[in-house]
Design an enzyme around this catalytic site. Structure first.
Site, PDB file in Angstrom:
ATOM      1  N   SER A  45       0.804  -1.232   0.000  1.00 52.50           N
ATOM      2  CA  SER A  45       0.000   0.000   0.000  1.00 52.50           C
ATOM      3  C   SER A  45       0.834   1.277   0.000  1.00 52.50           C
ATOM      4  CB  SER A  45      -0.917   0.023   1.223  1.00 52.50           C
ATOM      5  OG  SER A  45      -0.153  -0.096   2.402  1.00 52.50           O
ATOM      6  N   ASP A 335      -3.727   7.920   7.777  1.00 51.16           N
ATOM      7  CA  ASP A 335      -4.684   6.996   8.400  1.00 51.16           C
ATOM      8  C   ASP A 335      -3.937   6.078   9.365  1.00 51.16           C
ATOM      9  OD1 ASP A 335      -3.501   4.961   6.942  1.00 51.16           O
ATOM     10  OD2 ASP A 335      -5.252   4.554   5.676  1.00 51.16           O
ATOM     11  N   HIS A 338      -0.754   4.600   7.374  1.00 47.67           N
ATOM     12  CA  HIS A 338      -0.010   5.206   6.265  1.00 47.67           C
ATOM     13  C   HIS A 338       0.356   6.661   6.498  1.00 47.67           C
ATOM     14  CE1 HIS A 338      -2.555   1.925   4.638  1.00 47.67           C
ATOM     15  NE2 HIS A 338      -1.400   1.576   4.109  1.00 47.67           N
TER      16      HIS A 338
END
Ligand SMILES: *[C@@H]1O[C@H](CO)[C@@H](O)[C@H](O)[C@H]1NC(C)=O
Ligand SMILES: *[C@@H]1O[C@H](CO)[C@@H](O)[C@H](O)[C@H]1NC(C)=O
Ligand SMILES: *[C@@H]1O[C@H](CO)[C@@H](O)[C@H](O)[C@H]1NC(C)=O
Ligand SMILES: *[C@@H]1O[C@H](CO)[C@@H](O)[C@H](O)[C@H]1NC(C)=O
Ligand SMILES: *[C@@H]1O[C@H](CO)[C@@H](O)[C@H](O)[C@H]1NC(C)=O
Ligand SMILES: *[C@@H]1O[C@H](CO)[C@@H](O)[C@H](O)[C@H]1NC(C)=O
Length: 370
Positions: A45, A335, A338
């Site tokens: 991610s 978040d 991240h």
């Protein structure tokens, strides 16, 4: 010189207008890729620019607001308010943003391609069925290399592949996932054995990319994953402690990947690499946010619960109530897991132009130019 380029541009437009990427056309417009090295992106991610938008996964999509709010102004699928490290690297290298492989109609790979998938690890077991694991990313890459050979001819394709930079963010999910699911691997394998499997699989992938023609590899070190808001949720708030059980895995991984790259450099002709030191830098940013112009290094901008470590940002994952900060520039984390665009930019700058003491013999700029 300028005139020649113009002719090439016309030729290229002509080739495109034929909608038939013949070898001849590309030979004549080979300036396109001789000028700049391409960028191939693998991993999770931290690098996924939207591949997961196109797979059947309930866990790993960021295709809803407020993801993307800062820079793109729409949710691209990046787990961030804005750009990721590879986006900054593409900009510094004067490349366009490298599109996700699964983006429909993405068939022109001259500038490289992004194969990363949120949630993915080096091991196929890591979030199996919900992500594009590293083996599958490699499979896609091999197919891409075949397409390039067909379109450009062997010589030009080989030039492109050997000039390209291969950038990885992988391993973090392999180490976090077992803790998140209380997987038996935590009890079955020692830290050394488990890290050995992850490194073994990564090494295999590097070797196969080398066989296909890749020469220049970038492996930023894993940052202290136990200090992400999601990891801290298990630690009493106010204690200012990271989740320590994952630390031995991260530390050993960083030592071992460095050894492997050093060994590949001596074993494989023409093999070059960069190891941007994200671990130390990110640790410093988290612990001393104000040094870097941030106000908050521990609590996420978007989410809920302790440290906003519950992954509820956007309200699409069962929990509909969540907090979103006013000024994302004040935060290191966007978040639960991240970093923000601002934090990524600091990491990207180190990767691009850091001194040898923080990148190894090559920084990414030197890799692109070599
Ligand atoms: C997507 O995954 C869900 C849950 O695993 C499954 O029920 C569904 O059939 C899948 N959809 C497609 C199009 O494969
Ligand atoms: C690669 O291409 C072959 C032949 O076109 C196809 O069968 C295979 O599924 C592809 N692999 C991946 C990982 O996309
Ligand atoms: C995790 O699993 C182990 C054995 O499989 C068990 O002993 C332990 O209690 C579990 N821990 C949690 C927090 O569920
Ligand atoms: C790759 O990982 C698997 C587990 O997914 C493991 O069984 C295998 O030994 C690893 N391969 C290498 C070369 O380490
Ligand atoms: C947002 O935070 C940054 C960093 O602390 C600061 O420079 C900027 O002025 C803030 N913007 C607003 C609108 O408050
Ligand atoms: C790396 O070297 C530069 C100057 O050469 C120095 O300013 C910096 O503190 C060093 N960084 C680390 C992490 O040692």
């Amino acid at each position: 010189m300028a005139k020649l380029n113009l002719i090439n541009i016309y030729l290229f437009v002509f080739c495109i207008s034929l909608f038939n990427f013949q070898t001849k056309c590309f030979d004549e417009s080979s300036w396109l890729y001789k000028k700049q090295a391409a960028l191939f992106i693998f991993g999770d991610s931290q690098f996924d620019a939207g591949n997961n938008n196109y797979i059947n996964t309930t866990i790993g999509k960021a295709n809803y607001w407020p993801y993307g709010e800062t820079f793109f102004h729409y949710p691209t699928g990046r787990f961030c308010d804005g750009r990721l490290v590879p986006d900054f690297i593409a900009q510094y290298a004067k490349l366009p943003f490298i599109p996700p492989y699964l983006l429909p109609h993405n068939k022109l790979f001259i500038n490289g391609v992004n194969l990363a998938s949120a949630g993915a690890g080096a091991l196929v077991e890591t979030r199996k069925g919900s992500v594009i694991d590293l083996q599958t990313q490699l499979g896609y890459f091999k197919n891409i290399s075949r397409v390039l050979r067909e379109k450009l001819g062997d010589t030009e394709a080989e030039a492109l592949l050997s000039k390209a930079v291969y950038l990885f963010s992988v391993g973090g999910n392999d180490y976090l996932f077992p803790f998140q699911t209380n997987s038996s691997v935590l009890y079955t394998y020692s830290v050394e054995q488990f890290v050995g499997q992850v490194i073994g699989n990564i090494t295999q992938v590097i070797k196969e990319i080398y066989e296909v023609g890749g020469r220049k590899f970038g492996f930023p070190s894993l940052w202290p994953l136990g200090c992400a808001p999601v990891s801290r949720t298990g630690v009493p708030e106010g204690e200012n402690k990271c989740f320590e059980p994952v630390t031995p895995y991260v530390d050993l991984h960083n030592i071992e990947i460095s050894k492997v790259l050093q060994k590949l450099h001596s074993d494989l002709k023409g093999f070059k690499y960069s190891i941007p030191e994200f671990h130390t830098l990110m640790g410093d940013i988290i612990n001393h946010p104000s040094k870097y112009g941030f106000k908050e290094g521990q609590v996420a901008c978007c989410g809920s619960g302790p440290y906003r470590g519950i992954w509820s940002c956007g309200g699409r994952r069962g929990v509909t109530e969540y907090y979103l900060c006013d000024n994302v520039s004040e935060y290191v984390f966007f978040d639960s897991s991240h970093p923000t665009e601002r934090a990524y930019e600091i990491l990207a700058q180190l990767a691009w132009s850091g001194e040898p003491n923080v990148t190894g013999s090559y920084n990414l700029k030197a890799l692109f130019e070599s």
